[in-house]
Motif scaffolding. Structure first.
Motif, short mmCIF file in Angstrom:
data_model
loop_
_atom_site.label_atom_id
_atom_site.label_comp_id
_atom_site.label_asym_id
_atom_site.label_seq_id
_atom_site.Cartn_x
_atom_site.Cartn_y
_atom_site.Cartn_z
N ASN A 258 -68.79 36.67 10.52
CA ASN A 258 -69.94 37.58 10.52
C ASN A 258 -70.04 38.36 9.21
OD1 ASN A 258 -71.70 37.77 13.05
ND2 ASN A 258 -69.65 37.61 13.94
N ASP B 46 -71.16 36.03 6.37
CA ASP B 46 -72.60 35.80 6.46
C ASP B 46 -73.37 37.03 6.00
OD1 ASP B 46 -75.00 34.20 7.54
OD2 ASP B 46 -75.19 36.16 8.52
N ASN C 196 -76.19 36.86 3.29
CA ASN C 196 -77.59 36.81 3.72
C ASN C 196 -78.21 38.15 4.10
OD1 ASN C 196 -78.11 33.98 3.46
ND2 ASN C 196 -76.73 33.65 5.20
N GLN D 31 -82.56 41.39 5.93
CA GLN D 31 -82.19 40.00 5.70
C GLN D 31 -82.78 39.48 4.40
OE1 GLN D 31 -82.19 37.09 9.09
NE2 GLN D 31 -83.82 36.12 7.90
N LEU E 102 -82.45 32.15 3.13
CA LEU E 102 -81.07 32.24 3.57
C LEU E 102 -80.21 31.23 2.82
CD1 LEU E 102 -81.59 32.56 7.44
CD2 LEU E 102 -81.06 34.39 5.82
N SER F 216 -76.45 29.00 2.63
CA SER F 216 -75.45 28.40 3.48
C SER F 216 -74.12 28.30 2.74
CB SER F 216 -75.89 27.00 3.93
OG SER F 216 -74.90 26.38 4.73
N TYR G 211 -72.76 35.10 22.47
CA TYR G 211 -73.87 34.98 21.53
C TYR G 211 -75.00 34.13 22.12
CZ TYR G 211 -70.87 36.96 17.91
OH TYR G 211 -70.07 37.79 17.17
N LEU H 58 -69.66 29.85 15.36
CA LEU H 58 -70.40 30.90 14.65
C LEU H 58 -71.10 30.34 13.41
CD1 LEU H 58 -67.84 33.86 14.85
CD2 LEU H 58 -69.96 33.61 16.15
N SER H 59 -70.43 29.43 12.72
CA SER H 59 -71.05 28.85 11.52
C SER H 59 -72.30 28.06 11.89
CB SER H 59 -70.04 27.94 10.79
OG SER H 59 -68.95 28.70 10.31
N LEU I 100 -75.12 30.45 12.58
CA LEU I 100 -75.57 31.18 11.40
C LEU I 100 -76.08 30.26 10.28
CD1 LEU I 100 -72.70 33.82 11.32
CD2 LEU I 100 -75.13 34.33 11.64
N HIS J 252 -74.20 27.86 8.56
CA HIS J 252 -73.20 27.52 7.55
C HIS J 252 -72.51 26.21 7.92
CE1 HIS J 252 -73.85 31.45 5.84
NE2 HIS J 252 -73.52 32.04 6.99
#
Length: 289
Positions: free
Chosen positions: A88, A91, A95, A103, A107, A109, A146, A247-248, A251, A253
């Motif tokens: 987190n 990121d 971003n 933001q 975005l 990566s 999430y 999580l990646s 988001l 990534h």
């Protein structure tokens, strides 16, 4: 445009992320994660130059250059809870504009590769072999907090696994997540086992190790070793891959995990002196990231 309140995105007075203590300018697009803070210096020993060296708690970060590639290596400590912090904040550094708390657009990566150690669970994962986590099964429950979890997970695989395990409803619901396919293939090439990794919430009981406390399910590891779904078998235990991949993915990534086997649970062998040989895996990842 969404504004991220100071209570939700905590920024240190020097403009750095709250836990990692690095600024957006200190983060490279290519990131190597290691658990052990001491392993950061080992990775960075291959750099031709070093831009920054920052330490905060278990988080040690060095950004430098390897063969013309700008790379950040960062220690996470142990467990999916720490991966939640690291991914987190990486990121956010990438971003979110730390000055306006909004933001950024477009975005960006990141490419994130975790280098770790694990316990092998199959005959083709002896001590010293390299496993890349093409899929991860999260015993940690982190991704369940999430939104969008079902959209990125392999729900059919989850169902087959929970039925096979006769899953205890007192435990966190497991989730199955794929690592980024392109990054996984690039890192794995032809010298790593492509496997399914279980990321556990602990090193002892959750991985079926019994010391003085009896296990709730003494047959857990046997069931794990025997599970097969559409040609996939579970190859190893570790403690971070599911949260990193999940999580990646949420988001945007690219992430994958590759580990050196330091114990094979099937034949009950281990190598506690692995630190002298993990440098081989480090060099491979540096070349391919």
């Amino acid at each position: 445009m969404k504004y991220y309140e100071p209570s939700e995105l905590i920024i240190n007075p020097d403009g750095s992320a709250f836990h990692l203590h690095i600024t957006p300018q200190q983060l490279a697009q290519k990131v190597i994660l290691v658990g052990d803070p001491g392993r950061v210096a080992l990775v960075a020993s291959h750099f031709t130059n070093i831009e920054c060296d920052v330490q905060s708690r278990e988080f040690h970060t060095i950004t430098g250059t390897y063969e013309g590639k700008r790379i950040t290596v960062l220690s996470t400590g142990i467990g999916c809870d720490n991966i939640d912090i690291v991914v987190n904040e990486l990121d956010a550094l990438t971003n979110i504009d730390f000055e306006t708390r909004t933001q950024k657009s477009p975005l960006r990566s990141l490419e994130i590769v975790r280098i770790g150690t694990c316990g092998g669970l199959q005959p083709n994962t002896p001590v010293g072999s390299f496993i890349i986590s093409a899929k991860s099964i999260g015993f940690d429950g982190l991704l369940n907090f999430y939104a969008g979890r079902n959209e990125v997970c392999d729900l059919a695989f989850e169902k087959a696994f929970t039925q096979h395990m006769n899953w205890n409803p007192q435990l966190c619901a497991p989730y199955v997540i794929d690592a980024d396919k392109e990054l996984t293939e690039r890192i794995a090439c032809n010298d790593m086992v492509r496997g399914v990794t279980i990321a556990c919430g602990g090193f002892y009981g959750p991985q079926g190790r019994e010391l003085r406390i009896p296990l709730a399910d003494p047959t857990q590891n046997q069931k794990v070793e025997n599970f097969e779904y559409e040609g996939w078998k579970i190859t190893n235990f570790e403690m971070e891959s599911s949260a990193l991949a999940g999580l990646s993915r949420l988001l945007g990534h690219k992430a994958t995990t590759c580990c050196m086997v330091i114990a094979n649970r099937l034949i009950k062998e281990a190598n506690p002196n692995y630190k002298n040989s993990i440098d081989t895996l480090i060099k491979i990842v540096l070349e391919r990231i």
